[in-house]
Design a protein around this motif. Structure first.
Motif, mmCIF file in Angstrom:
data_model
loop_
_atom_site.group_PDB
_atom_site.id
_atom_site.type_symbol
_atom_site.label_atom_id
_atom_site.label_comp_id
_atom_site.label_asym_id
_atom_site.label_seq_id
_atom_site.Cartn_x
_atom_site.Cartn_y
_atom_site.Cartn_z
ATOM 1 N N LYS A 365 -19.098 17.227 11.061
ATOM 2 C CA LYS A 365 -19.955 18.221 11.722
ATOM 3 C C LYS A 365 -20.794 17.569 12.820
ATOM 4 O O LYS A 365 -21.018 18.156 13.885
ATOM 5 N N LEU A 369 -20.655 18.785 16.594
ATOM 6 C CA LEU A 369 -21.877 19.246 17.254
ATOM 7 C C LEU A 369 -22.146 18.450 18.530
ATOM 8 O O LEU A 369 -22.599 19.007 19.536
ATOM 9 N N LYS A 372 -19.818 19.845 21.133
ATOM 10 C CA LYS A 372 -20.270 21.180 21.535
ATOM 11 C C LYS A 372 -21.492 21.083 22.444
ATOM 12 O O LYS A 372 -21.580 21.768 23.471
ATOM 13 N N SER A 373 -22.429 20.202 22.091
ATOM 14 C CA SER A 373 -23.654 20.088 22.890
ATOM 15 C C SER A 373 -23.350 19.498 24.268
ATOM 16 O O SER A 373 -23.939 19.907 25.269
ATOM 17 N N ALA A 572 -26.456 23.439 18.453
ATOM 18 C CA ALA A 572 -26.068 22.460 19.473
ATOM 19 C C ALA A 572 -27.282 22.037 20.289
ATOM 20 O O ALA A 572 -27.432 20.850 20.627
ATOM 21 N N PHE A 575 -29.371 19.786 18.078
ATOM 22 C CA PHE A 575 -28.704 18.494 17.963
ATOM 23 C C PHE A 575 -29.020 17.640 19.187
ATOM 24 O O PHE A 575 -29.348 16.455 19.059
#
Length: 606
Positions: A365, A369, A372-373, A572, A575
């Protein structure tokens, strides 16, 4: 996983792109026409680009002694793109364009970069034509730019040379007037060029009727010798095939010869060439040298070329972004379907329990993440920059000037940040796949290879860093930096009013203060060599702060509906603030103290 929901959110919920239709230039448009363009591009990318991404990677361009051979799929994709009207989408109706907002054009082009960045080679053609619209003569616009926009011709930019990559002051290509009556040519003052150009993307192919090379070269000064440095550089149109004033091919081949194809780590679907100008392989009109037509004024070539270079830099950032997202989507799909391992319980693993999918592991994860960020944040940044272009075109005088200055400051970030961090996203995508990611059974290794170029071309990281710290943040006595700070403050105020975003607002306030302090400290001694010795850490910290701002601004526009999409974007954003933004302290520390570890180390010590 579809890109469309993310684009719709960023375009309409965040950037309010449909309001652009209220401006006179875009009055004939609406969200309905914007969506139709997005639908068309998504379909073409899905049908003509995505299925052949692996094919163009494995069937590299080859030269048979007469012509460069590319897969048939590349020609089909090129034609489909031209027929869609996207080459001239943002141009005036008078130019055969759609007068589409650049923000929407940029979003639509994201589909092609996601599907196959290696096939998507039209960006240089657009940049070439856009430069000619600004700096070319009326005849040059009609003959060359318009035929590039309609797909008959393609375009390149010819800057680097074998002995002079980014050091353009060392360009050795020469141009001399072609006879006594050279100024009478209706296509522009006519010169003869001799020299070699390296790393020319799409420099030779059979995808279009003609290739329009924009070439930097030096012309003689008053004493008959080239003017040293960049001041002596001029810009020339050098077509592969000569044309008349109606854009018709004359049947004459210009003296532009392919010297070789570069064999690359990635982007294998696009030819990359070494070109020889005026070597005599294709003698033309009884004289030595390739025929070229001066663009703009003599010795103004670099200024003209920067119009195309800056556009290309943002395009590079977008390509890097979409490769990062392509890897993320592949890694997410793999993680949802790959069973491996068991959850950690209080007593350790239960070997008798069934395996879980790897997306259930915290570290997977974390990697997802991060991807994605990086990817979604970078896409938001690129679209924000595109929105600034629309403000430049359609805003009032003050708004347009401010948008232009902000774009100057953000361009090094828009190019370099995705090139570094979406490459890292691709590395993490390989890691999520484990050993399979290192094989050609999955696409993530190709995404990484394709993306590795983006830290190099259109200005390396070091060049972008020196441009940012050495010029952009100081231009107009720091006015661009002040404008960016004002945008950050607006976002911080909006976020601080929402209890759920108050911590991030405070973190961004602190990060920006660190950037400003380091900027001032770097130049306190007034020594460029020491100030710029740590320009890359400055670029990294500045870029992370800009992305933190973009993410927080995006978060302020998220609906409080508890949807999975909103929950994922908030995660995101958080994070990025908790795992990424704290890095800037270390980067800025060496900048602020003008650390000389790298500068002072003698060559022998290596």
């Amino acid at each position: 996983m579809s890109l469309r929901p993310l684009l719709d959110f960023l375009l309409y919920d965040w950037l309010q792109a449909e309001k652009l239709a209220e401006r006179p230039r875009y009055a004939e448009h609406s969200r309905e026409t914007f969506d139709a363009v997005l639908d068309t591009c998504e379909r073409i990318a899905r049908e003509k680009y995505a299925p052949f991404n692996r094919l163009v990677d494995t069937e590299e361009p080859r030269f048979d002694g007469e012509k460069v051979i590319l897969p048939a799929a590349t020609l089909a994709a090129s034609r489909a793109y031209a027929e869609s009207g996207m080459l001239s989408a943002a141009q005036d109706y008078d130019e055969g364009g759609m007068q589409l907002p650049f923000t929407v054009e940029a979003a639509a082009n994201a589909f092609f970069a996601l599907a196959s960045v290696s096939i998507n080679s039209a960006l240089l053609t657009k940049g070439n034509a856009n430069l000619l619209l600004v700096h070319g003569s009326p005849v040059q616009k009609a003959v060359f730019a318009r035929n590039e926009f309609n797909g008959r011709f393609s375009g390149t930019m010819c800057l680097s040379e074998p002995q002079a990559g980014s050091s353009l002051s060392d360009v050795a290509t020469r141009a001399v007037p072609d006879g006594d009556g050279f100024e009478a040519d209706p296509l522009g003052p006519r010169f003869r060029l001799t020299g070699n150009k390296m790393w020319i993307s799409s420099g030779e192919h059979e995808l279009n009727e003609n290739i329009v090379h924009l070439v930097l070269a030096k012309i003689p000064g008053p004493d008959g010798k080239p003017i040293p440095g960049t001041r002596g550089i001029s810009l020339f149109i050098v077509p592969k095939k000569l044309v008349d004033t109606e854009g018709r091919l004359t049947g004459e081949r210009n003296d532009v010869a392919l010297a070789g194809l570069n064999h690359k780590l990635g982007w294998r679907g696009t030819t990359n060439t070494l070109l020889n100008f005026g070597e005599g392989r294709y003698p033309v009109r009884g004289s030595a040298g390739a025929i070229g037509y001066l663009v703009g004024e003599p010795h103004e070539g670099l200024r003209c070329m920067f119009h195309m270079m800056n556009e290309a830099r943002i395009a590079v950032g977008t390509s890097a972004t979409m490769l990062g997202l392509a890897g993320y989507y592949a890694a997410l799909d793999y993680a949802k379907n790959r069973p491996q391992g068991r959850p950690q319980g209080k007593a350790g693993k239960d070997a008798a329990a069934p395996q879980v999918r790897i997306i259930e592991h915290a570290d997977v994860k974390r990697m997802l993440l991060a991807q994605k960020s990086y990817g979604e944040g970078a896409l938001a940044l690129e679209l924000y920059c595109a929105r600034l272009v629309d403000v430049q075109r359609t805003g009032g005088a003050q708004a347009a000037a401010e948008a232009g200055l902000l774009l100057e400051v953000l361009t090094p970030i828009a190019k370099s940040w995705p090139s570094e961090w979406c490459l890292e996203a691709n590395s993490l995508a390989i890691q999520v796949h484990g050993g399979y990611g290192y094989t050609r059974d999955f696409p993530v290794e190709q995404y990484w290879r394709d993306n590795r170029l983006n830290m190099i071309h259109e200005g390396t990281h070091g060049i972008q860093a020196m441009d940012l710290l050495g010029r952009k943040v100081r231009m107009e006595e720091g006015r661009g930096l002040q404008l960016l700070g004002a945008r950050l403050e607006q976002t911080i105020a909006r976020a601080a009013a929402q209890p759920a975003l108050a911590d991030e607002a405070a973190a961004l306030t602190d990060a920006w203060a660190q950037v400003l302090q380091a900027t001032q400290a770097a130049w306190a001694g007034g020594e460029p060599e020491r100030a710029l010795a740590n320009a890359v850490p400055y670029l990294q910290a500045f870029g992370h702060t800009v992305l933190a701002w973009i993410w927080l601004d995006v978060a302020c526009s998220m609906p409080a509906d508890g949807s999975a999409a909103a929950q994922g974007r908030l995660a995101a954003m958080r994070f990025f603030y908790r795992y990424e933004l704290p890095r800037i302290g270390a980067w800025l520390a060496v900048v602020a103290r003008c650390d000389s570890t790298c500068l002072d180390l003698p060559e022998e010590a290596f």
